[in-house]
Design a protein around this motif. Structure first.
Motif, PDB file in Angstrom:
ATOM      1  N   LYS A  47     -23.501  21.821-106.469  1.00 37.89           N
ATOM      2  CA  LYS A  47     -22.816  23.084-106.745  1.00 37.89           C
ATOM      3  C   LYS A  47     -21.304  22.858-106.837  1.00 37.89           C
ATOM      4  O   LYS A  47     -20.641  23.406-107.725  1.00 37.89           O
ATOM      5  N   LYS A  48     -20.747  22.039-105.938  1.00 34.15           N
ATOM      6  CA  LYS A  48     -19.314  21.725-105.986  1.00 34.15           C
ATOM      7  C   LYS A  48     -18.960  21.010-107.288  1.00 34.15           C
ATOM      8  O   LYS A  48     -17.947  21.318-107.918  1.00 34.15           O
ATOM      9  N   LEU A  49     -19.804  20.054-107.674  1.00 33.40           N
ATOM     10  CA  LEU A  49     -19.564  19.325-108.922  1.00 33.40           C
ATOM     11  C   LEU A  49     -19.637  20.274-110.113  1.00 33.40           C
ATOM     12  O   LEU A  49     -18.793  20.216-111.016  1.00 33.40           O
ATOM     13  N   GLU A  50     -20.616  21.150-110.085  1.00 32.60           N
ATOM     14  CA  GLU A  50     -20.765  22.118-111.170  1.00 32.60           C
ATOM     15  C   GLU A  50     -19.549  23.037-111.266  1.00 32.60           C
ATOM     16  O   GLU A  50     -19.061  23.325-112.363  1.00 32.60           O
ATOM     17  N   GLU A  51     -19.034  23.479-110.123  1.00 25.05           N
ATOM     18  CA  GLU A  51     -17.843  24.332-110.111  1.00 25.05           C
ATOM     19  C   GLU A  51     -16.626  23.592-110.650  1.00 25.05           C
ATOM     20  O   GLU A  51     -15.843  24.154-111.425  1.00 25.05           O
ATOM     21  N   ALA A 104     -22.435  19.916-123.036  1.00 25.53           N
ATOM     22  CA  ALA A 104     -23.543  18.947-123.058  1.00 25.53           C
ATOM     23  C   ALA A 104     -23.278  17.789-122.101  1.00 25.53           C
ATOM     24  O   ALA A 104     -24.176  17.362-121.363  1.00 25.53           O
ATOM     25  N   ASP A 105     -22.053  17.295-122.097  1.00 31.63           N
ATOM     26  CA  ASP A 105     -21.689  16.202-121.184  1.00 31.63           C
ATOM     27  C   ASP A 105     -21.806  16.639-119.724  1.00 31.63           C
ATOM     28  O   ASP A 105     -22.245  15.877-118.870  1.00 31.63           O
ATOM     29  N   ALA A 106     -21.393  17.875-119.454  1.00 35.18           N
ATOM     30  CA  ALA A 106     -21.466  18.403-118.093  1.00 35.18           C
ATOM     31  C   ALA A 106     -22.922  18.504-117.630  1.00 35.18           C
ATOM     32  O   ALA A 106     -23.249  18.119-116.501  1.00 35.18           O
ATOM     33  N   GLU A 107     -23.784  19.005-118.498  1.00 31.11           N
ATOM     34  CA  GLU A 107     -25.209  19.107-118.158  1.00 31.11           C
ATOM     35  C   GLU A 107     -25.797  17.727-117.905  1.00 31.11           C
ATOM     36  O   GLU A 107     -26.551  17.534-116.953  1.00 31.11           O
ATOM     37  N   ASP A 108     -25.431  16.784-118.746  1.00 27.86           N
ATOM     38  CA  ASP A 108     -25.920  15.411-118.583  1.00 27.86           C
ATOM     39  C   ASP A 108     -25.410  14.801-117.280  1.00 27.86           C
ATOM     40  O   ASP A 108     -26.166  14.181-116.532  1.00 27.86           O
ATOM     41  N   ARG A 109     -24.142  15.012-117.000  1.00 30.14           N
ATOM     42  CA  ARG A 109     -23.542  14.476-115.769  1.00 30.14           C
ATOM     43  C   ARG A 109     -24.216  15.072-114.529  1.00 30.14           C
ATOM     44  O   ARG A 109     -24.520  14.357-113.575  1.00 30.14           O
ATOM     45  N   LEU A 110     -24.457  16.374-114.554  1.00 28.75           N
ATOM     46  CA  LEU A 110     -25.124  17.026-113.428  1.00 28.75           C
ATOM     47  C   LEU A 110     -26.550  16.513-113.249  1.00 28.75           C
ATOM     48  O   LEU A 110     -26.991  16.269-112.127  1.00 28.75           O
ATOM     49  N   MET A 111     -27.260  16.354-114.361  1.00 29.81           N
ATOM     50  CA  MET A 111     -28.632  15.872-114.289  1.00 29.81           C
ATOM     51  C   MET A 111     -28.682  14.444-113.730  1.00 29.81           C
ATOM     52  O   MET A 111     -29.494  14.138-112.860  1.00 29.81           O
ATOM     53  N   ARG A 112     -27.784  13.582-114.212  1.00 28.44           N
ATOM     54  CA  ARG A 112     -27.742  12.200-113.712  1.00 28.44           C
ATOM     55  C   ARG A 112     -27.400  12.152-112.232  1.00 28.44           C
ATOM     56  O   ARG A 112     -28.008  11.411-111.457  1.00 28.44           O
ATOM     57  N   ARG A 113     -26.447  12.979-111.822  1.00 29.09           N
ATOM     58  CA  ARG A 113     -26.062  13.004-110.407  1.00 29.09           C
ATOM     59  C   ARG A 113     -27.200  13.540-109.543  1.00 29.09           C
ATOM     60  O   ARG A 113     -27.450  13.025-108.456  1.00 29.09           O
ATOM     61  N   ARG A 114     -27.890  14.550-110.034  1.00 35.36           N
ATOM     62  CA  ARG A 114     -29.034  15.108-109.305  1.00 35.36           C
ATOM     63  C   ARG A 114     -30.104  14.029-109.109  1.00 35.36           C
ATOM     64  O   ARG A 114     -30.626  13.864-108.013  1.00 35.36           O
TER      65      ARG A 114
END
Length: 175
Positions: A47-51, A104-114
């Protein structure tokens, strides 16, 4: 996906019909994962990363809105030559493309981190599943995952539900 489930069902029927009765259990991996204490920490970090990512994208989106507003004002006031208009449209399209790429990059980054954060939990859970399978004499333990709102296991004897056994191996209680 339907082909996978159909192949699995055929394989299971083949085991039973050939006299090689197999013991099959099932669990709900998502439920177990939701009760693991580390999951809350992972969700908080994500959530912090997403914010943080959202704030960076918001700056770019605000800049785009500002440029669009300026463009519309100049266009309505007829202060743009055809060349200036084409250049402004090109700049707006470029900004819009950058925003879309950023999303798109943000979604990818969040998915990889998850995935990175969940990997140790998944490994721990797999170890518990392996132990329960071995101790219970299970040949297969299937995940009662819900896809498109429909669980993949539509019926199973409660005695074959090993969710609480796996949770117990992990030191957690599921309700």
């Amino acid at each position: 996906m339907k082909k996978y489930i159909f192949a699995l069902m055929l394989a299971l029927l083949g085991f039973v019909s050939t006299g090689n009765a197999q013991k099959i259990g099932y669990t709900n991996v998502e439920l177990i994962l939701s009760y693991m204490p580390q999951t809350k920490n992972i969700e908080t970090e994500l959530k912090k990363l997403e914010e943080m990512i959202g704030k960076a994208l918001e700056v770019k989106q605000n800049y785009y809105r500002q440029k669009l507003t300026e463009y519309m004002e100049y266009k309505e006031a007829k202060k743009l030559t055809p060349e200036m208009d084409a250049l402004a449209v090109k700049e707006l399209q470029k900004l819009e493309g950058e925003i879309q790429k950023g999303i798109a990059d943000a979604e990818d980054r969040l998915m990889r981190r998850r995935m990175e954060l969940l990997k140790p939990l998944q490994d721990k859970m797999q170890n518990a599943i392996d132990q329960v399978a071995k101790e219970g004499g299970y040949t297969y333990i299937l995940n009662q995952a819900v896809g498109a709102g429909i669980p993949s296991i539509l019926y199973g004897k409660e005695s074959d539900n090993v969710t609480t056994l796996i949770a117990k191996k992990l030191g957690i209680a599921v309700e």
